[in-house]
Design an enzyme around this catalytic site. Structure first.
Site, PDB file in Angstrom:
ATOM      1  N   LYS A   1       9.797  -1.163  -1.180  1.00 34.96           N
ATOM      2  CA  LYS A   1       8.604  -1.802  -0.632  1.00 34.96           C
ATOM      3  C   LYS A   1       7.489  -0.780  -0.443  1.00 34.96           C
ATOM      4  CE  LYS A   1      11.748  -4.883   1.719  1.00 34.96           C
ATOM      5  NZ  LYS A   1      12.566  -5.014   2.941  1.00 34.96           N
TER       6      LYS A   1
ATOM      7  N   VAL B   1      12.398  -0.435   8.040  1.00 28.98           N
ATOM      8  CA  VAL B   1      11.243   0.476   7.934  1.00 28.98           C
ATOM      9  C   VAL B   1       9.968  -0.227   8.437  1.00 28.98           C
ATOM     10  CG1 VAL B   1       9.772   1.783   6.346  1.00 28.98           C
ATOM     11  CG2 VAL B   1      12.244   1.705   5.958  1.00 28.98           C
TER      12      VAL B   1
ATOM     13  N   LYS C   1      23.235 -16.606 -18.326  1.00 22.57           N
ATOM     14  CA  LYS C   1      23.658 -15.209 -18.224  1.00 22.57           C
ATOM     15  C   LYS C   1      25.069 -15.050 -18.774  1.00 22.57           C
ATOM     16  CE  LYS C   1      22.250 -13.005 -14.200  1.00 22.57           C
ATOM     17  NZ  LYS C   1      22.168 -12.916 -12.722  1.00 22.57           N
TER      18      LYS C   1
ATOM     19  N   ARG D   1      20.300  -3.298  10.680  1.00 19.54           N
ATOM     20  CA  ARG D   1      19.666  -2.125  11.287  1.00 19.54           C
ATOM     21  C   ARG D   1      18.185  -2.415  11.521  1.00 19.54           C
ATOM     22  NH1 ARG D   1      16.584  -0.964   6.896  1.00 19.54           N
ATOM     23  NH2 ARG D   1      17.559  -1.254   4.881  1.00 19.54           N
TER      24      ARG D   1
ATOM     25  N   GLU E   1      20.146 -10.715   1.166  1.00 23.71           N
ATOM     26  CA  GLU E   1      21.065  -9.846   1.899  1.00 23.71           C
ATOM     27  C   GLU E   1      20.605  -9.700   3.334  1.00 23.71           C
ATOM     28  OE1 GLU E   1      20.600  -6.213  -0.520  1.00 23.71           O
ATOM     29  OE2 GLU E   1      19.598  -5.342   1.208  1.00 23.71           O
TER      30      GLU E   1
ATOM     31  N   ARG F   1       2.962   2.051   3.228  1.00 22.49           N
ATOM     32  CA  ARG F   1       3.847   3.221   3.288  1.00 22.49           C
ATOM     33  C   ARG F   1       3.209   4.367   2.525  1.00 22.49           C
ATOM     34  NH1 ARG F   1      10.059   1.259   2.418  1.00 22.49           N
ATOM     35  NH2 ARG F   1       9.954  -0.672   3.634  1.00 22.49           N
TER      36      ARG F   1
ATOM     37  N   GLU G   1      22.317 -19.977 -13.688  1.00 23.62           N
ATOM     38  CA  GLU G   1      21.831 -19.975 -12.310  1.00 23.62           C
ATOM     39  C   GLU G   1      20.343 -20.276 -12.289  1.00 23.62           C
ATOM     40  OE1 GLU G   1      22.998 -16.070 -10.704  1.00 23.62           O
ATOM     41  OE2 GLU G   1      20.942 -15.406 -10.947  1.00 23.62           O
TER      42      GLU G   1
ATOM     43  N   HIS H   1      12.087  -1.574  -6.735  1.00 23.12           N
ATOM     44  CA  HIS H   1      12.801  -2.218  -5.632  1.00 23.12           C
ATOM     45  C   HIS H   1      12.559  -1.529  -4.300  1.00 23.12           C
ATOM     46  CE1 HIS H   1      14.696  -4.930  -8.396  1.00 23.12           C
ATOM     47  NE2 HIS H   1      15.012  -3.902  -9.154  1.00 23.12           N
TER      48      HIS H   1
ATOM     49  N   ASN I   1      20.163  -6.872   6.380  1.00 19.96           N
ATOM     50  CA  ASN I   1      20.170  -5.464   6.766  1.00 19.96           C
ATOM     51  C   ASN I   1      20.510  -5.375   8.242  1.00 19.96           C
ATOM     52  OD1 ASN I   1      19.360  -4.482   4.200  1.00 19.96           O
ATOM     53  ND2 ASN I   1      17.308  -5.211   4.644  1.00 19.96           N
TER      54      ASN I   1
END
Lengths: 447, 71
Positions: free
Chosen positions: A237, A295, A158, A292, A288, A337, A200, A235, A290
């Protein structure tokens, strides 16, 4: 326990939180925008206050106004749901200053996990695997070969100054590296005026698998297994399930151990989710966290029997975790969903809900933010509800999902139910063989 | 006379052209916003903008007329 709780959210998640609070006999205050006066969450709450005009910046994101309503109505806890103010450290701080419990982790933890680069560094320090890569530019071919050997093929070259994928070169084996390096350096120079490149680990078709954690104020942390979230588009779900058809007990134990260790090192309080990128060799790398409620939390609830919203509220009230020791996975759960969007173009499609009938029965759960006669507006997220099914095993869950999707009657509103049906009935999906590129490929083939 | 129609229901986020302006086939003429997504609208034909029928902040339904183009 809290005397009164305010839900600083709308739609299906506001409804979900109200149901959780009611289980604990806590009266609930709802807030709503001018566009949401007829929304189900308003009718379900004990009290409801108009917060402002439809756009979120003038309504659901009005921190001071929300806290003022909370104070005036005697609220001592605020549940932020997901999205909106749920990962806003400033809001968490303002709640604390007003003497109101913010149902979530501390502002410091929210900030630390909110900055993705800082989060990666923090996780690396406590021994959580992150996507392996160089933290400096390549000095020449010898250097690149040595680095690639250490990272392990395939690798990705990269541009250090780059972005947007320009100049990226995937390298499968050592004898391809010299040519790829030359190409990548050339493009980096041409596009960014800087020929620095770095290496990477390359993942061609990764999976996205996440671990649910819960931590209390006494420092106890547990994990509630994984969720498979690889079926995505843009990105976002679309279908999630628990457990993952890819994860075996040994891998589950390893992922859970890493997530618990990381959450403990953060002093994590409340419900949180660690997202991982997983390669075909079952290696997993931190993406990452989250800070919280997620969903897709219902799939975890259905296989664990734990009510995550109830646990969040209890934890925020200072109670210790109430998870039975040796809890094991029971059956299999799948969530679809339901988006108000054109099933072909995937374009947002606000409009009226003329009719809505969802079959009821064993193993069927429908978390929904709309009712028949309701107008879906262009102001908010296109997700209007989540169909969650449970089965004794994955095959039964799949059959049940297809059966219910076929019998839902959602009239008047364009929606993605046909897309959910084509994924769930797909043979590859049914065999559990898919990655994050599955849905994009399916759409390219024209469903 | 060519017309530019809304490709989805949403709010007019911005209008990129004015009446009297010359535009080419495929040029982005305005942006609609709906459900947290911004979608550019392109002109199906080149010509001169005869009339802009919407203002920033207006709500439009799918298929509504946005612009009239004189070829």
């Amino acid at each position: 326990m809290f005397k009164k709780l305010l839900v600083a959210n709308r739609g299906e998640i506001a409804v979900r939180v109200i149901k959780g609070a009611k289980k604990l006999d806590i009266p609930v205050v709802a807030i709503y925008s001018e566009a949401d006066a007829q929304a189900p969450h308003v009718g379900l709450a004990d009290e409801a206050f108009l917060i402002g005009p439809p756009p979120v910046a003038q309504s659901y994101l009005q921190m001071d106004k929300i806290i003022e309503i909370a104070r005036e109505s005697g609220v001592d806890a605020i549940h932020p749901g997901y999205g909106l103010l749920s990962e806003n450290a400033q809001f968490a701080r303002k709640c604390a200053e007003a003497g109101i419990a913010f149902i979530g982790p501390s502002p410091e933890v929210i900030t630390a996990m909110g900055d993705k680069v800082q989060a990666r560094e923090t996780m690396k320090k406590v021994g959580v695997p992150v996507v392996p890569g160089m933290e400096r530019p390549v000095t020449g071919l010898e250097d690149a070969l040595a680095a690639a050997e250490e990272i392990g093929y395939p690798v990705l070259l990269k541009a250090a100054a780059g972005g947007g994928g320009i100049g990226m070169q995937a390298v499968q084996q050592a004898d391809e590296l010299a040519r790829a390096l030359q190409l990548c350096q050339g493009r980096a120079q041409a596009y960014f005026g800087d020929n620095s490149v770095y290496l990477e680990k390359y993942f061609a078709e990764p999976r996205h698998i996440e671990i649910q954690v819960l931590g209390d104020t006494q420092g106890n942390v547990v994990h509630l297994f994984e969720r498979e979230c690889s079926i995505q588009r843009r990105h976002q779900k679309v279908i999630e399930e628990a457990p993952s058809p890819f994860v075996d007990p040994e891998m589950r134990a390893r992922m859970g151990e890493v997530a618990v260790k990381a959450a403990k090192s953060l002093g994590y309080v409340g419900a949180g989710t660690m997202e991982f990128l997983v390669d075909r060799n079952k290696n997993f790398y931190f993406l990452e966290m989250n800070t919280r409620l997620q969903v897709e939390h219902p799939v975890t609830e259905m296989i664990s029997g734990v009510d995550l919203v109830v646990e969040q509220i209890r934890i925020a009230a200072g109670e210790s975790l109430n998870i039975p020791a040796g809890l094991s996975i029971r059956g299999h759960a799948i969530e679809g969903r339901i988006y108000a969007e054109d099933p072909q173009t995937l374009m947002p499609a606000p409009g009226p809900v003329n009719s809505l009938e969802v079959p009821e029965g064993e193993g069927i759960r429908f978390d929904c933010g709309v009712t028949a006669g309701y107008q879906v507006t262009p102001f908010y997220d296109p997700m209007i509800g989540k169909l969650v099914v449970w089965g004794e095993d994955r095959d039964q869950a799949i059959r049940r999902m297809l059966d219910v999707l076929g019998r839902i009657k959602l009239g008047g509103l364009k929606n993605n139910i046909p897309l959910l049906q084509s994924v769930i009935s797909n043979e590859q999906f049914q065999r559990g063989e898919f990655s994050t590129v599955f849905l994009t490929k399916l759409l390219e083939r024209g469903n | 006379m060519e017309k530019v129609y809304a490709n989805m229901a949403g709010i007019v986020l911005n209008v990129l052209v004015k009446a009297g302006e010359k535009i080419h086939d495929g040029q982005e003429v305005l942006t609609l916003e709906s459900m947290k997504m911004e979608v550019p609208v392109q002109s199906p034909a080149g010509g001169t903008v005869k009339e802009v029928k919407v203002n920033v902040g207006d709500f439009v339904n799918e298929g509504d007329e946005l612009l009239v183009i004189k070829k």
